[in-house]
Structures are given as C-alpha cells and as structure tokens.
Write a protein that holds these residues in place. Structure first.
Motif, mmCIF file in Angstrom:
data_model
loop_
_atom_site.group_PDB
_atom_site.id
_atom_site.type_symbol
_atom_site.label_atom_id
_atom_site.label_comp_id
_atom_site.label_asym_id
_atom_site.label_seq_id
_atom_site.Cartn_x
_atom_site.Cartn_y
_atom_site.Cartn_z
ATOM 1 N N SER A 198 -39.147 -16.510 6.521
ATOM 2 C CA SER A 198 -40.132 -17.123 5.635
ATOM 3 C C SER A 198 -41.445 -16.336 5.582
ATOM 4 O O SER A 198 -42.214 -16.472 4.633
ATOM 5 C CB SER A 198 -40.429 -18.555 6.093
ATOM 6 O OG SER A 198 -40.954 -18.554 7.413
ATOM 7 N N ARG A 199 -41.700 -15.531 6.594
ATOM 8 C CA ARG A 199 -42.915 -14.720 6.602
ATOM 9 C C ARG A 199 -42.600 -13.364 7.212
ATOM 10 O O ARG A 199 -41.622 -13.202 7.940
ATOM 11 C CB ARG A 199 -44.033 -15.405 7.369
ATOM 12 C CG ARG A 199 -43.712 -15.661 8.823
ATOM 13 C CD ARG A 199 -44.866 -16.329 9.531
ATOM 14 N NE ARG A 199 -44.648 -16.407 10.969
ATOM 15 C CZ ARG A 199 -45.568 -16.811 11.826
ATOM 16 N NH1 ARG A 199 -46.766 -17.159 11.394
ATOM 17 N NH2 ARG A 199 -45.291 -16.857 13.116
ATOM 18 N N PHE A 200 -43.473 -12.406 6.915
ATOM 19 C CA PHE A 200 -43.242 -11.030 7.356
ATOM 20 C C PHE A 200 -44.447 -10.565 8.184
ATOM 21 O O PHE A 200 -45.579 -10.618 7.714
ATOM 22 C CB PHE A 200 -43.037 -10.113 6.152
ATOM 23 C CG PHE A 200 -41.838 -10.480 5.318
ATOM 24 C CD1 PHE A 200 -40.625 -9.857 5.520
ATOM 25 C CD2 PHE A 200 -41.931 -11.467 4.337
ATOM 26 C CE1 PHE A 200 -39.517 -10.202 4.764
ATOM 27 C CE2 PHE A 200 -40.830 -11.812 3.572
ATOM 28 C CZ PHE A 200 -39.614 -11.180 3.787
ATOM 29 N N PRO A 226 -46.776 -12.623 2.836
ATOM 30 C CA PRO A 226 -45.759 -13.529 2.298
ATOM 31 C C PRO A 226 -44.493 -12.844 1.803
ATOM 32 O O PRO A 226 -43.444 -13.486 1.652
ATOM 33 C CB PRO A 226 -46.493 -14.201 1.138
ATOM 34 C CG PRO A 226 -47.537 -13.213 0.716
ATOM 35 C CD PRO A 226 -47.962 -12.526 1.965
ATOM 36 N N SER A 227 -44.556 -11.541 1.527
ATOM 37 C CA SER A 227 -43.375 -10.828 1.039
ATOM 38 C C SER A 227 -43.275 -9.478 1.730
ATOM 39 O O SER A 227 -44.260 -8.951 2.232
ATOM 40 C CB SER A 227 -43.443 -10.637 -0.485
ATOM 41 O OG SER A 227 -44.610 -9.914 -0.845
ATOM 42 N N ARG A 228 -42.091 -8.932 1.760
ATOM 43 C CA ARG A 228 -41.863 -7.673 2.460
ATOM 44 C C ARG A 228 -42.500 -6.510 1.703
ATOM 45 O O ARG A 228 -42.237 -6.309 0.516
ATOM 46 C CB ARG A 228 -40.362 -7.434 2.608
ATOM 47 C CG ARG A 228 -40.033 -6.103 3.252
ATOM 48 C CD ARG A 228 -38.545 -5.845 3.281
ATOM 49 N NE ARG A 228 -38.273 -4.461 3.659
ATOM 50 C CZ ARG A 228 -37.059 -3.933 3.689
ATOM 51 N NH1 ARG A 228 -36.016 -4.664 3.375
ATOM 52 N NH2 ARG A 228 -36.899 -2.671 4.026
ATOM 53 N N PRO A 229 -43.316 -5.712 2.371
ATOM 54 C CA PRO A 229 -43.924 -4.544 1.707
ATOM 55 C C PRO A 229 -42.879 -3.460 1.437
ATOM 56 O O PRO A 229 -41.906 -3.318 2.178
ATOM 57 C CB PRO A 229 -44.952 -4.055 2.734
ATOM 58 C CG PRO A 229 -45.128 -5.180 3.693
ATOM 59 C CD PRO A 229 -43.823 -5.895 3.721
ATOM 60 N N GLU A 230 -43.101 -2.714 0.389
ATOM 61 C CA GLU A 230 -42.214 -1.604 0.068
ATOM 62 C C GLU A 230 -42.397 -0.466 1.076
ATOM 63 O O GLU A 230 -43.493 -0.224 1.569
ATOM 64 C CB GLU A 230 -42.500 -1.079 -1.338
ATOM 65 C CG GLU A 230 -42.183 -2.061 -2.449
ATOM 66 C CD GLU A 230 -40.687 -2.329 -2.582
ATOM 67 O OE1 GLU A 230 -39.902 -1.415 -2.238
ATOM 68 O OE2 GLU A 230 -40.312 -3.424 -3.027
ATOM 69 N N GLY A 231 -41.292 0.225 1.368
ATOM 70 C CA GLY A 231 -41.364 1.419 2.200
ATOM 71 C C GLY A 231 -41.370 1.176 3.687
ATOM 72 O O GLY A 231 -41.531 2.122 4.462
ATOM 73 N N LEU A 232 -41.189 -0.072 4.116
ATOM 74 C CA LEU A 232 -41.135 -0.374 5.542
ATOM 75 C C LEU A 232 -39.799 -1.012 5.890
ATOM 76 O O LEU A 232 -39.346 -1.942 5.210
ATOM 77 C CB LEU A 232 -42.266 -1.333 5.949
ATOM 78 C CG LEU A 232 -43.672 -0.775 6.032
ATOM 79 C CD1 LEU A 232 -44.646 -1.895 6.396
ATOM 80 C CD2 LEU A 232 -43.751 0.338 7.070
#
Length: 263
Positions: A147-149, A163-169
């Motif tokens: 539910s959280r990152f 709140p959302s998964r970052p790009e590139g990680l």
C-alpha cells in the motif's frame, strides 16, 4: 695702551661672550631634544602595545558583541528534494546573533535530524551570512507492503514514504523471518549495481540474505546469492549480459553461468 686700543679689546671681549652664550643655548637645545627623544623612545613600546590592545578590543567587540557582524541571512546549497524551508526551519539559525558566536555544529546536527538528509555542513560567510550545505540521501531500492513505498538509501535507512513506486528503482520483495537483515543485504546489492543496470531491474527477490535474485523484464532472472562481493558480481554481470539469456548466475562470480541462451 691708547683709548682706541682699549675699545677694540672691549668690543672683542663682548663679541666672544655673545658667541659663547649662543653656543651654550644651542647645546642646551640639543640636550633637551635628546632628552625628549630618549623619553619618547622609552614610552614608544608602551604606546604601540596600548594601540594594539585598543585595536584588538575594538575588533573583539565588533566580532562578538556588535550587531555589525550579526547573522542576517542563511544560504542553503545542495537541496534538490528537501524543501529549503524545511531545512531552514530545522536549522533554526540565530538571526541577529554575532556571526562569530554561532554554534555551527549545533545547527548542522539539527539539520541532520531530517530523515532525507544524510549529512550537513555549516560555515560562516562574512560579514553576516551562514551557509548550509546538505547531502541528501539517494534511494537505491523501494520496500513496499503493498500500500505504500519506502525509499531506502545505500546505508539501509528508510527515509521517505511515497504513495506510488518511483521509476528507475527496483522493488524489494522480501519474505522470511530475517526480514531486516535481508533488506540490508538487498540494499547492498542494489547500491552495487550501475545506474543503467539498476533502472532495468523490476524487483529484487529474497527469502533470506543468501538467496537474492534480480528480476528483469521479459522474465529474465539474475541469481545473485548473498550480498558478498556485490561489486565484483555487478562487473561480471555487465559483461555476461552481452549474451542474451534467460538466467544469469553470478552467485559465484569467478564461475558465472548462463542458461537459456539464444543461439
């Protein structure tokens, strides 16, 4: 002796007396000058010393007590993701305090309490400014509970929740009873990856600290093993990936293995 002769002698005697008086007066003047010079020379070191003390006192007063050199502003450098206002608030710089009396270490320690700040250095910028240079934490992996990152840096510190998964990680998929230890191992692996390769990793799976695997697009898998020799494994993997395969095994970096290579 004639009357004329006695007059001449009298004139000569009077002239000699005047010359003697003049010479005596000049001698007395020279003596007086020498005496004044001697007295001045004896007082000169005291006068110089007093002047130095006076100048030093004025300088000390200006540095430590006067508002002339008091803190009038703060400059923040190195902040990209942390708002400057947040850093300024944490720093709590003593505006109006003489710059020389400011405790720089105390300000730096307060800024370091910010979760996203890895380090902070504070310096004086005369005549009236403070400069804060921050080093922000850089995320190398994302840990999620669904539910959280949580963003985690190379030292294993979770410093920010998004709140959302970052790009590139890569996302850490960790299970098992030794979750904290396993997460630290996953972080070590992710930090060792070159930035270009890390951006290709969708997730890093680990059931234990010794069973780490990287999951790449199109079902490609990298068997990593433990976090030991991660820098060496990353180098070997970069060379190994010149071949197209389904599985790359670098758990033993001196004996790497590929499976499912395309002919």
């Amino acid at each position: 002796m004639s009357q004329i002769d006695r007059g001449e002698v009298s004139d000569r005697g009077g002239g000699a007396g005047k010359e003697s008086d003049t010479a005596l007066a000049k001698a007395q003047q020279r003596f007086a000058r020498r005496q004044r010079l001697v007295r001045w020379r004896s007082w000169l070191p005291w006068a110089i010393g007093g002047g130095i003390v006076l100048v030093g006192g004025i300088a000390a007063w200006s540095f430590y007590f006067s508002s002339v050199l008091a803190v009038d502003g703060v400059q923040v450098n190195g902040a990209d993701t942390v708002p400057t206002a947040t850093i300024m608030s944490a720093a709590d710089a003593p505006i109006g305090t003489p710059l020389a009396k400011v405790d720089l270490n105390a300000i730096a320690d307060r800024v370091r309490t910010l979760p996203a700040v890895a380090d902070a250095q504070v310096t004086r910028a005369w005549p009236d400014q403070l400069v804060i240079v921050v080093t922000e934490r850089v995320p190398v992996v994302v840990v999620t509970d669904g539910s959280r990152f949580e963003l985690v840096d190379a030292t294993g510190v979770s410093f920010k929740t998004v709140p959302s998964r970052p790009e590139g990680l890569p996302e850490a998929l960790v299970v098992g009873s030794r979750r904290d230890v396993t997460i630290r191992s996953v972080v070590t692996v992710s930090a060792a990856l070159p930035t270009g390769l890390r951006s290709q990793v969708r997730s890093i799976s680990a059931a234990s600290p010794d069973s780490i695997a990287l999951n790449l697009p199109a079902g490609v898998k990298v068997v990593w093993g433990s976090s030991d020799d991660s820098a060496r494994k990353a180098e070997v993997l970069s060379v190994l990936m010149r071949r197209q395969a389904k599985v790359y095994d670098v758990s033993a970096p001196d004996l790497p293995v590929t499976k499912g290579e395309k002919k």
